[in-house]
Design an enzyme around this catalytic site. Structure first.
Site, mmCIF file in Angstrom:
data_model
loop_
_atom_site.group_PDB
_atom_site.id
_atom_site.type_symbol
_atom_site.label_atom_id
_atom_site.label_comp_id
_atom_site.label_asym_id
_atom_site.label_seq_id
_atom_site.Cartn_x
_atom_site.Cartn_y
_atom_site.Cartn_z
ATOM 1 N N LYS A 45 70.501 42.759 59.675
ATOM 2 C CA LYS A 45 68.864 42.310 59.064
ATOM 3 C C LYS A 45 68.740 41.048 59.938
ATOM 4 C CE LYS A 45 67.531 40.860 55.289
ATOM 5 N NZ LYS A 45 66.746 39.497 54.974
ATOM 6 N N ASN A 46 69.508 40.023 59.411
ATOM 7 C CA ASN A 46 68.845 38.680 59.748
ATOM 8 C C ASN A 46 69.316 38.206 61.011
ATOM 9 O OD1 ASN A 46 68.215 38.165 57.317
ATOM 10 N ND2 ASN A 46 70.049 37.318 56.457
ATOM 11 N N ARG A 144 60.900 27.191 50.057
ATOM 12 C CA ARG A 144 61.242 27.794 51.669
ATOM 13 C C ARG A 144 60.393 26.977 52.446
ATOM 14 N NH1 ARG A 144 63.765 33.390 51.369
ATOM 15 N NH2 ARG A 144 64.545 32.739 53.486
ATOM 16 N N ASP A 328 73.895 34.284 50.219
ATOM 17 C CA ASP A 328 73.364 35.610 49.997
ATOM 18 C C ASP A 328 74.290 36.923 49.444
ATOM 19 O OD1 ASP A 328 71.686 35.915 53.512
ATOM 20 O OD2 ASP A 328 71.231 34.906 51.624
HETATM 21 C C1 EPZ Z 1 67.995 32.584 56.426
HETATM 22 O O1 EPZ Z 1 66.943 32.145 55.996
HETATM 23 C C2 EPZ Z 1 68.192 34.076 56.106
HETATM 24 N N1 EPZ Z 1 67.057 34.914 56.401
HETATM 25 C C3 EPZ Z 1 68.402 34.049 54.371
HETATM 26 O O2 EPZ Z 1 68.752 35.178 53.854
HETATM 27 C C4 EPZ Z 1 69.783 33.129 54.224
HETATM 28 O O3 EPZ Z 1 69.711 33.135 52.658
HETATM 29 C C5 EPZ Z 1 69.432 31.937 54.719
HETATM 30 O O4 EPZ Z 1 69.296 31.789 55.863
HETATM 31 C C6 EPZ Z 1 70.672 30.872 54.370
HETATM 32 O O5 EPZ Z 1 71.978 31.490 54.933
HETATM 33 C C7 EPZ Z 1 66.852 35.435 57.391
HETATM 34 O O6 EPZ Z 1 67.763 35.003 58.406
HETATM 35 C C8 EPZ Z 1 65.650 36.106 57.774
HETATM 36 P P1 EPZ Z 1 67.336 28.252 55.826
HETATM 37 P P2 EPZ Z 1 66.051 30.650 56.337
HETATM 38 O O7 EPZ Z 1 66.391 27.777 56.800
HETATM 39 O O8 EPZ Z 1 66.487 30.725 57.688
HETATM 40 C C9 EPZ Z 1 65.700 24.587 53.137
HETATM 41 C C10 EPZ Z 1 68.669 37.378 52.733
HETATM 42 O O9 EPZ Z 1 68.987 37.501 51.404
HETATM 43 N N2 EPZ Z 1 64.744 24.160 54.350
HETATM 44 O O10 EPZ Z 1 68.657 28.019 56.203
HETATM 45 O O11 EPZ Z 1 64.871 30.753 55.651
HETATM 46 C C11 EPZ Z 1 65.293 25.839 52.284
HETATM 47 O O12 EPZ Z 1 64.266 25.937 51.511
HETATM 48 C C12 EPZ Z 1 67.933 36.274 53.264
HETATM 49 O O13 EPZ Z 1 69.115 38.133 53.738
HETATM 50 C C13 EPZ Z 1 63.962 23.229 54.254
HETATM 51 O O14 EPZ Z 1 63.981 22.491 53.219
HETATM 52 O O15 EPZ Z 1 67.038 29.757 55.453
HETATM 53 C C14 EPZ Z 1 66.567 26.231 52.028
HETATM 54 O O16 EPZ Z 1 66.764 25.849 50.683
HETATM 55 C C15 EPZ Z 1 67.294 35.268 51.773
HETATM 56 N N3 EPZ Z 1 63.361 22.968 55.420
HETATM 57 C C16 EPZ Z 1 67.853 26.034 52.846
HETATM 58 O O17 EPZ Z 1 66.924 24.899 53.568
HETATM 59 C C17 EPZ Z 1 62.962 23.696 56.474
HETATM 60 O O18 EPZ Z 1 62.378 23.517 57.453
HETATM 61 C C18 EPZ Z 1 68.228 26.790 53.764
HETATM 62 O O19 EPZ Z 1 67.237 27.478 54.306
HETATM 63 C C19 EPZ Z 1 63.933 24.662 56.585
HETATM 64 C C20 EPZ Z 1 64.910 25.231 55.491
#
Ligand code: EPZ
Length: 444
Positions: A45-46, A144, A328
């Site tokens: 999916k991701n 997020r 996840d």
């Molecule tokens: C991706 O989300 C996945 N989603 C998530 O899967 C997964 O949990 C996550 O990566 C971590 O592995 C998709 O790919 C669609 P991040 P993403 O940016 O890209 C903070 C599932 O269950 N952050 O790595 O949104 C953020 O708030 C989903 O399939 C900032 O602070 O994850 C989080 O706490 C859920 N500022 C952390 O970083 C930013 O600009 C990780 O987020 C960006 C992120």
């Protein structure tokens, strides 16, 4: 730069009938049945979601194969169609034709329901010089924010401002830059990598995310002619090219779905084989499963077998960016640890609010105490079936896995979350011998 009209027609993102069906049905699972046989893992999916957005970079048709059939994929399809992409879908293949985009405005009602649609901002900006994408907003697991995405786009020379909840980005030509990511965010790495493919000159992303889905996106972009190296390491280098060409690309297997079925096999102490999986993508998970007492055997044919010695012990888990333990699979592994011999500690470091499954596992008889982002689990001899509610995608899957080992029947609601990320979930479990039914809920 062709002038584009704003699409004003209201487009309903989610397949309303499908969503209504998920919301008005529950899963009933009778636990205690050992599983057996094999299960084929779907495409990730991701990866599929970001590759669909990545197709916007290209001015020729692309074909994606091994696409999972999920509500989120339907959602992304509608977003891309609202921008003018022509899409044909068949079983697990998507033909995307982004040749003639008609808009660079992603409609709020679509984006607000699918965070991943924010991925469109990088490709639209890089190819069309303008993008207007609503802020994705928070969800059950955290706020997020997207400031790392926005800061990086500005470093590539874009003008970016947020107004009325919409991120506006403009750049006649993006320029390569050296960008340090404050946190190895998956989404920010993917957004900036896509934007940099069509930028002038070289971009270096430092402290980049190393997830297999980031590598898959880099390989997809390279198959369209992009110049990218270092994906899968902390430093990714992208040399911009003027444009990209058509491609036919196979999406990587879903390591999170695979991890979910490993937990289903583990918690029922079964012997099952996963097919179409990349065992290396699960090293942190299989290491922990071995530590608590399971046998994991990869086979040469993209297979992974899990076998049990009948009992398992407790352990300590801390979620981290890849190659650390995936956030996840935190809820899924926690479900397994509720029945371990001994105690465990689970620390969620990636998202600030991802322990929503704990009260529902406790409703099934688990012994879990939470302090901030740390959960202390005391293994119990058994769980008992109960009516429970999933609060997000992986929380709902964890309740289903716990139910497979619980005494009696468990009724799980919140399937609209589950259907976003698991293709044919109950059919796959039923084929492994689980006693599981999706039943419509009777209106009061
Ligand atoms: C991706 O989300 C996945 N989603 C998530 O899967 C997964 O949990 C996550 O990566 C971590 O592995 C998709 O790919 C669609 P991040 P993403 O940016 O890209 C903070 C599932 O269950 N952050 O790595 O949104 C953020 O708030 C989903 O399939 C900032 O602070 O994850 C989080 O706490 C859920 N500022 C952390 O970083 C930013 O600009 C990780 O987020 C960006 C992120």
């Amino acid at each position: 730069m062709n002038t584009l009209k704003t699409v004003s027609s209201p487009v309903s993102i989610v397949d309303q009938p499908a969503l209504a069906k998920s919301q008005s049905s529950i899963l009933e699972i009778w636990g205690g049945t050992p599983l057996e046989g094999k299960v084929k893992i779907s495409g990730a999916k991701n990866s599929a979601l970001v590759l669909m957005a990545g197709a916007l970079l290209c001015s020729e048709p692309c074909r994606l194969q091994n696409v999972p059939s999920l509500a989120d994929i339907q959602g992304m399809t509608r977003i891309l169609e609202s921008l003018g992409v022509k899409i044909k879908q068949s079983i697990d293949t998507l033909e995307l034709d982004p040749t003639n985009l008609t808009s660079t405005d992603a409609p709020y009602e679509l984006v607000s329901k699918l965070r991943a649609s924010f991925f469109a901002i990088g490709p639209l900006l890089a190819r069309m010089g303008v993008a207007k994408v609503p802020l994705p907003g928070g969800c059950a697991i955290g706020a997020r924010p997207v400031e790392i995405h926005v800061r990086g786009l500005k470093q590539l020379g874009a003008q970016v401002y947020i107004e009325h909840g919409v991120v506006h980005a403009y750049a006649s030509q993006l320029k390569g830059a050296k960008i340090y990511l404050d946190y190895p965010s998956v989404g920010a790495t993917e957004t900036l990598m896509m934007a940099a493919t069509l930028a002038e000159g070289e971009t270096i992303l430092d402290n980049a995310a190393q997830e297999p889905e980031v590598i898959d996106l880099a390989n997809f972009c390279r198959s369209m002619g992009a110049k990218i190296s270092g994906a899968g390491t902390k430093t990714i280098t992208i040399s911009g090219v003027p444009n990209l060409h058509a491609t036919d690309y196979d999406i990587v297997p879903d390591r999170i779905e695979a991890g979910t079925f490993l937990m289903a096999g583990a918690i029922t102490h079964s012997d099952i084989l996963l097919e179409s999986v990349v065992p290396e993508h699960l090293s942190a998970v299989t290491a922990k499963l071995k530590e608590v007492g399971f046998q994991l055997t990869p086979d040469a044919n993209r297979g992974l077998r899990i076998q049990s010695k009948g009992v398992h012990t407790g352990t300590e888990i801390e979620t981290l960016p890849y190659p650390g333990f995936p956030t996840d699979l935190q809820s899924l592994f926690m479900a397994l640890l509720t029945l371990s011999q001994g105690s465990s500690v689970v620390t969620e470091t990636v998202f600030e609010n991802r322990l929503g499954h704990v009260p529902e596992l406790v409703r099934m008889g688990a012994d879990i105490k939470v302090k901030g982002n740390v959960a202390v689990i005391q293994g119990v001899p058994f769980l008992s079936g109960a009516p429970v509610t999933g609060t997000d995608l992986r929380a709902t899957a964890a309740l289903a896995v716990a139910a497979l080992a619980a005494n009696g029947k468990t009724s799980i609601s919140g399937l609209q979350h589950l259907d976003r990320g698991y293709a044919n979930f109950e059919q796959k479990l039923r084929d492994l011998g689980a006693r599981i039914e999706r039943v419509p809920t009777v209106e009061a």
